[in-house]
Design a protein around this motif. Sequence first.
Motif, PDB file in Angstrom:
ATOM      1  N   ASN A 217       0.825  -1.214   0.000  1.00  0.00           N
ATOM      2  CA  ASN A 217       0.000   0.000   0.000  1.00  0.00           C
ATOM      3  C   ASN A 217       0.861   1.266   0.000  1.00  0.00           C
ATOM      4  O   ASN A 217       0.444   2.300  -0.515  1.00  0.00           O
ATOM      5  CB  ASN A 217      -0.994  -0.013   1.166  1.00  0.00           C
ATOM      6  CG  ASN A 217      -2.107  -1.019   0.926  1.00  0.00           C
ATOM      7  OD1 ASN A 217      -2.449  -1.300  -0.228  1.00  0.00           O
ATOM      8  ND2 ASN A 217      -2.667  -1.578   1.986  1.00  0.00           N
ATOM      9  N   ASP A 218       2.080   1.165   0.558  1.00  0.00           N
ATOM     10  CA  ASP A 218       3.035   2.298   0.468  1.00  0.00           C
ATOM     11  C   ASP A 218       3.544   2.459  -0.944  1.00  0.00           C
ATOM     12  O   ASP A 218       3.749   3.569  -1.434  1.00  0.00           O
ATOM     13  CB  ASP A 218       4.254   2.016   1.353  1.00  0.00           C
ATOM     14  CG  ASP A 218       4.037   2.521   2.761  1.00  0.00           C
ATOM     15  OD1 ASP A 218       2.989   3.134   3.000  1.00  0.00           O
ATOM     16  OD2 ASP A 218       4.927   2.269   3.614  1.00  0.00           O
ATOM     17  N   GLU A 219       3.770   1.312  -1.590  1.00  0.00           N
ATOM     18  CA  GLU A 219       4.422   1.281  -2.911  1.00  0.00           C
ATOM     19  C   GLU A 219       3.458   1.697  -4.032  1.00  0.00           C
ATOM     20  O   GLU A 219       3.839   2.389  -4.960  1.00  0.00           O
ATOM     21  CB  GLU A 219       4.917  -0.154  -3.136  1.00  0.00           C
ATOM     22  CG  GLU A 219       5.540  -0.461  -4.463  1.00  0.00           C
ATOM     23  CD  GLU A 219       7.018  -0.074  -4.501  1.00  0.00           C
ATOM     24  OE1 GLU A 219       7.598   0.142  -3.422  1.00  0.00           O
ATOM     25  OE2 GLU A 219       7.548   0.028  -5.620  1.00  0.00           O
ATOM     26  N   LEU A 220       2.219   1.239  -3.954  1.00  0.00           N
ATOM     27  CA  LEU A 220       1.282   1.430  -5.074  1.00  0.00           C
ATOM     28  C   LEU A 220       0.095   2.301  -4.670  1.00  0.00           C
ATOM     29  O   LEU A 220      -0.433   2.148  -3.568  1.00  0.00           O
ATOM     30  CB  LEU A 220       0.712   0.074  -5.530  1.00  0.00           C
ATOM     31  CG  LEU A 220       1.670  -0.995  -6.025  1.00  0.00           C
ATOM     32  CD1 LEU A 220       0.883  -2.262  -6.358  1.00  0.00           C
ATOM     33  CD2 LEU A 220       2.429  -0.521  -7.259  1.00  0.00           C
ATOM     34  N   ASP A 221      -0.321   3.175  -5.589  1.00  0.00           N
ATOM     35  CA  ASP A 221      -1.594   3.890  -5.396  1.00  0.00           C
ATOM     36  C   ASP A 221      -2.639   3.111  -6.164  1.00  0.00           C
ATOM     37  O   ASP A 221      -2.820   3.312  -7.369  1.00  0.00           O
ATOM     38  CB  ASP A 221      -1.502   5.323  -5.944  1.00  0.00           C
ATOM     39  CG  ASP A 221      -0.595   6.168  -5.075  1.00  0.00           C
ATOM     40  OD1 ASP A 221      -0.645   5.996  -3.846  1.00  0.00           O
ATOM     41  OD2 ASP A 221       0.177   6.969  -5.644  1.00  0.00           O
ATOM     42  N   ILE A 222      -3.307   2.213  -5.484  1.00  0.00           N
ATOM     43  CA  ILE A 222      -4.257   1.329  -6.158  1.00  0.00           C
ATOM     44  C   ILE A 222      -5.548   2.088  -6.458  1.00  0.00           C
ATOM     45  O   ILE A 222      -6.100   2.770  -5.591  1.00  0.00           O
ATOM     46  CB  ILE A 222      -4.528   0.080  -5.296  1.00  0.00           C
ATOM     47  CG1 ILE A 222      -3.240  -0.738  -5.195  1.00  0.00           C
ATOM     48  CG2 ILE A 222      -5.678  -0.750  -5.845  1.00  0.00           C
ATOM     49  CD1 ILE A 222      -3.325  -1.964  -4.320  1.00  0.00           C
TER      50      ILE A 222
END
Length: 345
Positions: A217-222
Amino acid sequence: MTSDNDFDDTHVDASFTTIDTHTAGEPTRILLDGLDRSTLDGESVRAKRESFAEEYDWVRKLLMKEPRGHDDMFGAVIVEPNEDTADADLGVFFMDNKGYLDMCGHGTIGVVSALIEHGHLSAEPTIRVETPAGVVEATPQYAEGGVERVTIQNVTSFVYDATTVPVSFLDSPLRVDIVYAGNFFALVDSEQLGVSVDTTRTDEFVDWGLEIQAAVNDELDIVHPFSGEPDSVSITEIYESSDDADRSIVIFGGGQVDRSPCGTGTCAKMTLLYESGRLAVDEPYIHESVIGTRFEGRIIETKEREGITLTVPTITGTARITGKHTFIKDHRDSITSLSITSDEE
Ligand code: PYC
């Protein structure tokens, strides 16, 4: 003296009746009465869930957490479906020890089985259930005057992305597949961790699962590609492949572990296997939980939308009723909910 089901209500602020079930070992506490549903705003089940979360989150905590529940409790709230759009027989949203999930396979099996067996739902060949993720279809199999198994046709599912994330428990970055199956999943092959999926290291799996979820969730803006809504991974599924049956441990909420193979998680895993050519349409798929209980799954159809391959997955499992309860809140009781394993009360 009052009878067992008859409380002296002098001190009772609120009371809630539930039917409790387990599906392949995983509980679902189904809230039937005690909530004034007319106070929930909105037409869709998703909107009603948001309204419940704003006004009645204390009810979730009261029913899910200690002293009436426990940190691995799971719940479902029955509401009216959206009359205008959903063409559904009932509405349901799902809650856990930390918040809410958009869709739940084991919970839907539990709800449909319990409501039919207790006469709240008629025993139709198929039942349409509106969830916050969309409408799913339940097909019960009846035997001995009850419900033996239920097949759920989930919302259409898809592989969203793959990424690598740094994690504290490995020297090298971890590969994670992100799959949508009513909830966004982080799927991890346990081979990368060098361990087998079993209950001897459940606490480690819980820590890893939560860390993986946070890292993704830190890595990707889903963003959900069709609704355009920002979203996030809410469940980590760590799986081990085998010729007999794939086995997974599923971590969600504030660090709870699914005792069932996870209905939406089974759909996510089948979708990943389909995408990589390892599962065909209509091929049966057996998925085992960390405690050894099983769901049968199948992808019954695939579709294309805006360049994305969608699967139509089904899962089949059995739920049994474990009890019927009336929970009360005594106005003299300062402890409505508590946890000794997470920060949230
Ligand atoms: O069965 O989909 C499921 C589920 C989600 C979280 C726990 N069970």
